[in-house]
Design an enzyme around this catalytic site. Structure first.
Site, mmCIF file in Angstrom:
data_model
loop_
_atom_site.group_PDB
_atom_site.id
_atom_site.type_symbol
_atom_site.label_atom_id
_atom_site.label_comp_id
_atom_site.label_asym_id
_atom_site.label_seq_id
_atom_site.Cartn_x
_atom_site.Cartn_y
_atom_site.Cartn_z
ATOM 1 N N GLY A 12 2.393 4.266 -2.338
ATOM 2 C CA GLY A 12 1.711 3.000 -2.627
ATOM 3 C C GLY A 12 1.085 3.077 -4.009
ATOM 4 C CG HIS A 41 -0.017 -3.032 3.574
ATOM 5 N ND1 HIS A 41 0.913 -3.929 4.069
ATOM 6 C CD2 HIS A 41 -1.209 -3.606 3.774
ATOM 7 C CE1 HIS A 41 0.286 -4.985 4.558
ATOM 8 N NE2 HIS A 41 -0.999 -4.812 4.393
ATOM 9 C CB THR A 42 -0.001 -1.252 -2.884
ATOM 10 O OG1 THR A 42 -0.808 -0.130 -2.558
ATOM 11 C CG2 THR A 42 -0.464 -1.820 -4.207
ATOM 12 C CB ALA A 45 -3.063 -6.313 -2.866
ATOM 13 C CG PHE A 113 -12.207 -11.983 -6.217
ATOM 14 C CD1 PHE A 113 -11.331 -13.045 -6.266
ATOM 15 C CD2 PHE A 113 -11.824 -10.845 -5.506
ATOM 16 C CE1 PHE A 113 -10.093 -12.982 -5.637
ATOM 17 C CE2 PHE A 113 -10.597 -10.773 -4.877
ATOM 18 C CZ PHE A 113 -9.726 -11.850 -4.937
ATOM 19 C CG PHE A 152 6.301 10.722 9.642
ATOM 20 C CD1 PHE A 152 5.360 9.736 9.373
ATOM 21 C CD2 PHE A 152 6.065 11.600 10.692
ATOM 22 C CE1 PHE A 152 4.209 9.636 10.136
ATOM 23 C CE2 PHE A 152 4.908 11.492 11.465
ATOM 24 C CZ PHE A 152 3.983 10.507 11.185
ATOM 25 C CD GLN A 233 -13.829 -5.742 2.847
ATOM 26 O OE1 GLN A 233 -12.829 -5.460 2.207
ATOM 27 N NE2 GLN A 233 -14.993 -5.982 2.286
ATOM 28 C CG LEU A 245 -5.649 -11.641 3.063
ATOM 29 C CD1 LEU A 245 -6.927 -11.362 3.815
ATOM 30 C CD2 LEU A 245 -5.546 -10.731 1.865
ATOM 31 N NE ARG A 281 -12.905 -9.576 0.601
ATOM 32 C CZ ARG A 281 -11.872 -8.941 0.110
ATOM 33 N NH1 ARG A 281 -11.533 -7.771 0.599
ATOM 34 N NH2 ARG A 281 -11.172 -9.472 -0.860
ATOM 35 C CG HIS A 346 -8.859 -6.886 4.439
ATOM 36 N ND1 HIS A 346 -7.539 -7.242 4.265
ATOM 37 C CD2 HIS A 346 -9.405 -6.879 3.197
ATOM 38 C CE1 HIS A 346 -7.304 -7.441 2.974
ATOM 39 N NE2 HIS A 346 -8.420 -7.209 2.305
ATOM 40 N NE ARG A 381 -11.608 -3.390 -0.307
ATOM 41 C CZ ARG A 381 -10.806 -4.394 -0.678
ATOM 42 N NH1 ARG A 381 -10.685 -4.719 -1.946
ATOM 43 N NH2 ARG A 381 -10.124 -5.076 0.218
ATOM 44 N N GLY A 383 -14.136 -7.771 -3.001
ATOM 45 C CA GLY A 383 -12.735 -8.121 -3.203
ATOM 46 C C GLY A 383 -12.318 -7.762 -4.617
HETATM 47 C C1 LIG Z 1 -3.237 -8.128 2.871
HETATM 48 C C2 LIG Z 1 -4.078 -7.325 1.925
HETATM 49 C C3 LIG Z 1 -4.528 -7.893 0.736
HETATM 50 C C4 LIG Z 1 -5.298 -7.161 -0.159
HETATM 51 N N1 LIG Z 1 -5.699 -7.748 -1.327
HETATM 52 C C5 LIG Z 1 -6.405 -6.998 -2.219
HETATM 53 C C6 LIG Z 1 -6.780 -7.550 -3.479
HETATM 54 O O1 LIG Z 1 -6.488 -8.686 -3.804
HETATM 55 N N2 LIG Z 1 -7.466 -6.772 -4.333
HETATM 56 C C7 LIG Z 1 -7.811 -5.508 -4.033
HETATM 57 O O2 LIG Z 1 -8.428 -4.846 -4.861
HETATM 58 N N3 LIG Z 1 -7.446 -4.962 -2.851
HETATM 59 C C8 LIG Z 1 -6.754 -5.669 -1.938
HETATM 60 N N4 LIG Z 1 -6.407 -5.111 -0.736
HETATM 61 C C9 LIG Z 1 -6.672 -3.698 -0.491
HETATM 62 C C10 LIG Z 1 -5.625 -2.842 -1.185
HETATM 63 O O3 LIG Z 1 -4.433 -3.546 -1.342
HETATM 64 C C11 LIG Z 1 -5.304 -1.577 -0.412
HETATM 65 O O4 LIG Z 1 -6.479 -0.904 -0.149
HETATM 66 C C12 LIG Z 1 -4.415 -0.682 -1.235
HETATM 67 O O5 LIG Z 1 -3.250 -1.350 -1.620
HETATM 68 C C13 LIG Z 1 -4.035 0.602 -0.530
HETATM 69 O O6 LIG Z 1 -3.179 1.329 -1.380
HETATM 70 P P1 LIG Z 1 -2.777 2.820 -1.107
HETATM 71 O O7 LIG Z 1 -1.956 3.276 -2.247
HETATM 72 O O8 LIG Z 1 -3.993 3.581 -0.770
HETATM 73 O O9 LIG Z 1 -1.910 2.737 0.210
HETATM 74 P P2 LIG Z 1 -0.547 1.964 0.588
HETATM 75 O O10 LIG Z 1 -0.124 1.012 -0.441
HETATM 76 O O11 LIG Z 1 -0.707 1.488 1.984
HETATM 77 O O12 LIG Z 1 0.506 3.120 0.560
HETATM 78 C C14 LIG Z 1 0.537 4.124 1.527
HETATM 79 C C15 LIG Z 1 1.743 4.965 1.271
HETATM 80 O O13 LIG Z 1 1.670 6.133 2.059
HETATM 81 C C16 LIG Z 1 2.876 6.348 2.719
HETATM 82 N N5 LIG Z 1 2.566 7.084 3.960
HETATM 83 C C17 LIG Z 1 1.685 6.747 4.930
HETATM 84 N N6 LIG Z 1 1.675 7.690 5.886
HETATM 85 C C18 LIG Z 1 2.572 8.649 5.513
HETATM 86 C C19 LIG Z 1 3.011 9.853 6.085
HETATM 87 N N7 LIG Z 1 2.555 10.299 7.245
HETATM 88 N N8 LIG Z 1 3.948 10.561 5.434
HETATM 89 C C20 LIG Z 1 4.449 10.120 4.253
HETATM 90 N N9 LIG Z 1 4.056 8.992 3.666
HETATM 91 C C21 LIG Z 1 3.129 8.260 4.289
HETATM 92 C C22 LIG Z 1 3.472 4.978 2.919
HETATM 93 O O14 LIG Z 1 4.860 5.089 2.990
HETATM 94 C C23 LIG Z 1 3.046 4.283 1.637
HETATM 95 O O15 LIG Z 1 3.977 4.551 0.620
HETATM 96 C C24 LIG Z 1 -5.641 -5.843 0.164
HETATM 97 C C25 LIG Z 1 -5.203 -5.278 1.354
HETATM 98 C C26 LIG Z 1 -4.453 -6.017 2.236
HETATM 99 C C27 LIG Z 1 -4.036 -5.386 3.518
#
Ligand SMILES: Cc1cc2nc3c(=O)[nH]c(=O)nc-3n(C[C@H](O)[C@H](O)[C@H](O)COP(=O)(O)OP(=O)(O)OC[C@H]3O[C@@H](n4cnc5c(N)ncnc54)[C@H](O)[C@@H]3O)c2cc1C
Ligand code: SF4
Ligand code: FES
Lengths: 614, 296
Positions: A12, A41-42, A45, A113, A152, A233, A245, A281, A346, A381, A383
């Site tokens: 992500g 899931h990033t 956002a 925001f 995984f 949150q 969302l 929020r 969230h 947190r 937004g």
């Molecule tokens: C709908 C939504 C909207 C949002 N909007 C905003 C916004 O506008 N502004 C803001 O600042 N924040 C926002 N957020 C929060 C923010 O997007 C997330 O906190 C952030 O994207 C998380 O990023 P990450 O890289 O930590 O994880 P992720 O993007 O979730 O990536 C996780 C990665 O880990 C990998 N992974 C997981 N478990 C394993 C495993 N066991 N083995 C190998 N790989 C694994 C997955 O494959 C993935 O690649 C939003 C969140 C959501 C849910």
């Protein structure tokens, strides 16, 4: 066994940024991820990414807003680092081609925001995360960084000293989802966990199905404390049927919330007389639920968010994506009708305890992104503050893991220094049950010789995981993980949600204990090694149980009301007692709670706790 | 192994009209207009389906099954599942229900449930669609779910995406402009951002590639998604060095590049992000012609 200097778990935003940073330091980096990076899931956002870019704004204001937003539970050194580094990081991704929305003069647009004293949220339509994720993945491709996708990761390989802060991490063990092959990945310099959030611990969430908090559970069982887990949150505007969302951008642009009596309740019922819909929020989520609980909701479930008055042109320009979401997932035309919304899980403010360089108390083990608790978000947190966290602390973790030049951290980690232990009476001895198919991390379980040879540590962990999977696949009968997961989500949603009562939280802990016991009989029905999602989800469910337990334990011990943590019996913020982080560490198969004071001293000033009113 | 492409089953979701329509409406307006027509159609369908649902209370699904390893599943077959119908249920919801309640070995990719991760593109009632954004009530029942055609099936509904990724990577899918001023952002006009906007929406779901007859016959054809990716950078004014543009055009003009496209619109029709793919390919063909005039 594979071998690299730095292994990043997760592709992500945080993982990709960490990988790029480590690569730039000259390390041989690999990303191991259960989803292909662009599926992370990033990408979901929407609203934007905060950075003080413009005249009239500066990093100190950003830091101030963040400390206030956190309800004074964030550590100032982390917050100031976030505020100082994000402008450069945001410009960096612009240079990588990120398609930000633009002003007439061609500069990057910013929008208001919630909780921000300056409109400092940069954005790309209502799809900021999608563009951020893809832009960074493109840079990973450009640099030829190795990606093991659909692998995984089950666990980290850590040495087995008694004291976690003397342990070191030498790699990870993962399953190739496509073939079922289990392999070790040896990391010569460091492992960075960037596995995203744990939204699946709740049944109504904006998070992806893959967000099972694996990194939290993996680090926790290896001996790293989880910090401030009670702070979950809940986003006030999610679609009732799916949890999809509706971005805060809608309220940022002037969207209005009203109840079934047609009242603009944020003002009319006095929840936030100044900021109204743009209060933070937690405030808006509680307001909505209060409206519903007091009988002023629609169908006893939701309220309405209206953006029609913004005009078609503005909506299409800035929020087009919202129209598609409302249409595709709720069957509502946002140009003609208001949209139904309710709060949903969230974001997890708490997480794996790290310092400002992403380092945990275990040598060579890092965490970044939502998985980590640096701590910049404290009790709530703002937004637009998660995306800068990904790139700021993702980059720092990458640099540090690769041995790059980076200043020493001011935040302490592990069970050292100024800490105090908790003696809250738990309704059950948590943690104990459920050793069965979940399998404990092999850390410190040998009882015998302490092995220090890195390769041997990884090999031992590979063996342990192979046995564990073998055992799970050989079971012929039992309980489906999906039933267990559903029970877990239900009790969390009922008892550890936006509103929390002591008896409810205790009930959740008792339920979790039962769920752990049920998990001992879990069985994987699919016998195949090929793309066995049944097996993968079963392991993830075990991770969720550990995480849910720490959330409930944190919620029980913190008897005050701060940020997102609302307690019926304790309707005030207790600064004398509670300006401290909750930490939960896994000791010999049992969770232990302790506390560490919050750091309110910044570079030039101390952030004095003030009442948080909006 | 690959699955066969069954006949298209006459889903009344033709977006080709909107794309070829030379009226003055902006693409945005066109998309909105299309949404409105679709909605009217869907409302009617929904009503009809809800009536059936009330009568039957369960949707029937025929789901493709195959596992190279498991005895009894090595021969591809269809399994039938009856899933209790709920208002608002998507194809993905139904698949998850079937998996969690009846058969945990039923395998498919999914993650975000909100049309951004691109993992659950499948062949539903004879068309490539994202399962998470396809309402059960919009479809004719029984609903047939198959893996994306023209890709090797790994197991059940999971296909091997490697070829798709390889094609995406082959167009150098990353920004290469060198004009970035130190410490401040590059400028980009609103018009230029608007121009590339749709092309940046691709979620790598692979639906377009799977729907394309040319790609089916020519394994080396770059395919709509990769060409669209190249479009995204070629048209970005921040990447404005002439040499770089020429370099990008060379990649696109190769034997298996833009000129293979026969303007059949199937990619544009299935793209869940409404990207006008065929239009983008056509534009790049025009750019190629222009540059040839210039260089020769
Ligand atoms: C709908 C939504 C909207 C949002 N909007 C905003 C916004 O506008 N502004 C803001 O600042 N924040 C926002 N957020 C929060 C923010 O997007 C997330 O906190 C952030 O994207 C998380 O990023 P990450 O890289 O930590 O994880 P992720 O993007 O979730 O990536 C996780 C990665 O880990 C990998 N992974 C997981 N478990 C394993 C495993 N066991 N083995 C190998 N790989 C694994 C997955 O494959 C993935 O690649 C939003 C969140 C959501 C849910
Ligand atoms: S162009 Fe459209 S159909 Fe093709 S991969 Fe991208 S999103 Fe999917
Ligand atoms: S589940 Fe992510 S696109 Fe459908």
């Amino acid at each position: 066994m594979y071998e690299h200097d730095v292994i990043v778990v997760g592709g992500g935003g945080a993982g990709l940024r960490a990988a790029i940073a480590a690569h730039e330091e000259g390390a041989d980096v690999a990303i191991v991820t259960k989803l292909h990076p662009v599926r992370s899931h990033t990408g979901a956002a929407e609203g934007g990414i905060n950075a003080a870019l413009r005249e009239g704004d500066d990093w100190e204001l950003h830091a101030y807003d963040t400390m206030k937003g956190s309800d004074y539970l964030a550590d100032a050194p982390a917050v100031e680092t976030l505020a100082q580094d994000s402008p450069e990081e945001v410009i960096n991704i612009e240079h990588w081609g990120m398609p930000f929305s633009r002003e007439d003069d061609g500069t990057v647009s910013q929008r208001p925001f919630g909780g921000l004293s300056f409109p400092r949220t940069t954005y790309a339509g209502a799809e900021t995360g999608h563009h951020l994720l893809h832009t960074m993945y493109e840079q990973v491709v450009k640099r030829g960084i190795e990606v093991y996708d659909e692998w995984f990761v089950q666990d980290v390989a850590v040495t087995d000293e008694d004291d976690p802060s003397e342990r070191s991490c030498h790699g990870v063990v993962g399953i190739d989802v496509k073939t079922g092959d289990i392999q070790g990945f040896k990391a010569n310099d460091g492992v960075i966990l960037a596995t995203g959030g744990p939204g699946q611990a709740f049944d109504h969430t904006t998070n992806a199905v893959a967000n099972t908090g694996d990194g939290y559970a993996i680090a926790y069982r290896a001996g790293v404390p989880l910090e401030d887990m009670e702070f979950v949150q809940f986003h006030p505007t999610t679609l009732p049927s799916t949890g999809v969302l509706i971005s805060e951008g809608v309220r940022g642009e002037g969207g209005i919330l009203y109840n079934a009596d047609g009242e603009r309740f944020m003002f009319e019922h006095g929840y936030a007389n100044n900021e109204g819909e743009l209060a933070s929020r937690d405030v808006v989520s509680r307001a909505e639920l209060t409206e519903v609980n007091e009988g002023r909701g629609f169908e006893d479930e939701y309220v309405m968010l209206d953006m029609r008055h913004l005009g078609e042109e503005r909506i299409l320009d800035r929020l087009e994506n919202i129209l598609h979401l409302a249409e595709d997932f709720e069957g509502v035309d946002g140009l003609k009708e208001p949209m139904p919304v309710k709060p949903g899980q969230h974001y997890q403010m708490g997480g794996v305890e790290t310092d400002e360089n992403g380092h945990t108390c275990i040598d060579g083990l890092y965490a970044a992104g939502e998985t980590a608790c640096v701590s910049v978000h404290g009790a709530n947190r703002l937004g637009g503050n998660a995306l800068p966290e990904l790139i700021v602390f993702g980059a720092r973790a990458g640099v540090h893991a690769a041995g790059g030049d980076i200043e020493d951290a001011k935040i302490e980690t592990g069970e050292r220094g100024n800490i105090e232990y908790d003696d809250t009476e738990m309704p059950v001895q948590p943690g104990e049950a459920g050793i069965g198919a979940g399998g404990e991390a092999s850390t410190a379980t040998d009882g015998g010789a302490v092995t220090q040879d890195a390769t041997a540590v990884v090999e031992r962990e590979v063996e342990a995981q192979r046995e564990r999977v073998e055992e799970m696949l050989s079971r012929e009968d039992g309980v489906k993980h999906s039933q267990i997961r559903a029970r877990l989500q239900k009790t969390m949603t009922q008892n550890v949600n936006v509103f929390r009562e002591e008896e409810g939280v205790r009930q959740a802990l008792r339920d979790i204990r039962d769920i752990r016991e049920a998990y001992e009989d879990v069985y994987v029905e699919d016998p195949s090694r090929t793309f066995n999602t049944d097996l993968q989800h079963t392991i993830e469910t075990r991770n969720l149980i550990d995480i849910a337990e720490t959330i409930a334990m944190g919620a029980l011990v913190r008897d005050e009301f701060r940020g997102a943590h609302w307690r019926k019996e304790h309707q005030e913020r207790k600064d004398d007692e509670w300006l401290k982080h909750t930490l939960i560490a896994w000791h010999d198969g049992e969770p232990e709670v302790f506390f560490r004071p919050v750091i309110l001293e910044g570079q030039n000033k101390t952030y004095e706790p003030k009442e948080r009113s909006y | 192994m690959s699955t066969q492409v069954p006949e298209q089953e006459g889903e009344a979701e033709s977006s080709a009209d909107a794309e070829t329509d030379a009226s003055v409406e902006s693409p945005q307006e066109q998309r909105m207009a299309k949404k409105a027509t679709d909605r009217a159609y869907r409302d009617a369908q929904k009503k009809a389906q809800e009536e059936i649902a009330a009568a039957e209370e369960a949707v029937r699904m025929k789901v493709f099954r195959y596992d190279p390893e498991v005895e009894g599943k090595q021969e591809p077959r269809f399994d039938e599942f009856h899933v209790p119908f709920e208002k608002g249920m998507t194809v993905l919801d139904a698949l998850m229900y079937a998996r969690d309640h009846y058969d945990p070995s039923l395998t498919f990719r999914h993650s975000c449930r909100q049309a951004v991760c691109g993992s659950d593109a499948m062949f539903v009632n004879g068309q490539q669609r994202l399962c998470c954004k396809t309402q059960m009530s919009d479809l004719e029942w029984p609903v047939r779910v198959e893996p994306l055609p023209h890709q090797d099936v790994v197991k059940d509904l999971v296909v091997d995406m490697q070829h798709f990724y390889d094609q995406m990577h082959s167009v150098e899918p990353y920004f290469q402009g060198e004009n970035a001023p130190d410490g401040e952002e590059q400028k980009q006009t609103r018009e230029n951002r608007e121009k590339i906007k749709m092309s940046t929406r691709c979620i790598w779901c692979g639906a377009c590639m799977s729907s394309c007859n040319i790609a089916a016959g020519d394994n080396e054809y770059l395919g709509p998604a990769a060409i669209n990716k190249a479009y995204r950078f070629y048209m970005d004014e921040r990447e404005d060095e002439a040499e770089l543009e020429e370099h990008r055009l060379r990649i696109l003009e190769q034997e298996h590049g833009v000129w293979r496209c026969q303007t059949q619109f199937s990619c544009t029709e299935v793209c869940p992000k409404d990207i006008p793919l065929t239009e983008h390919i056509q534009e790049l063909k025009r750019e190629a012609v222009k540059s040839n005039l210039k260089f020769w």
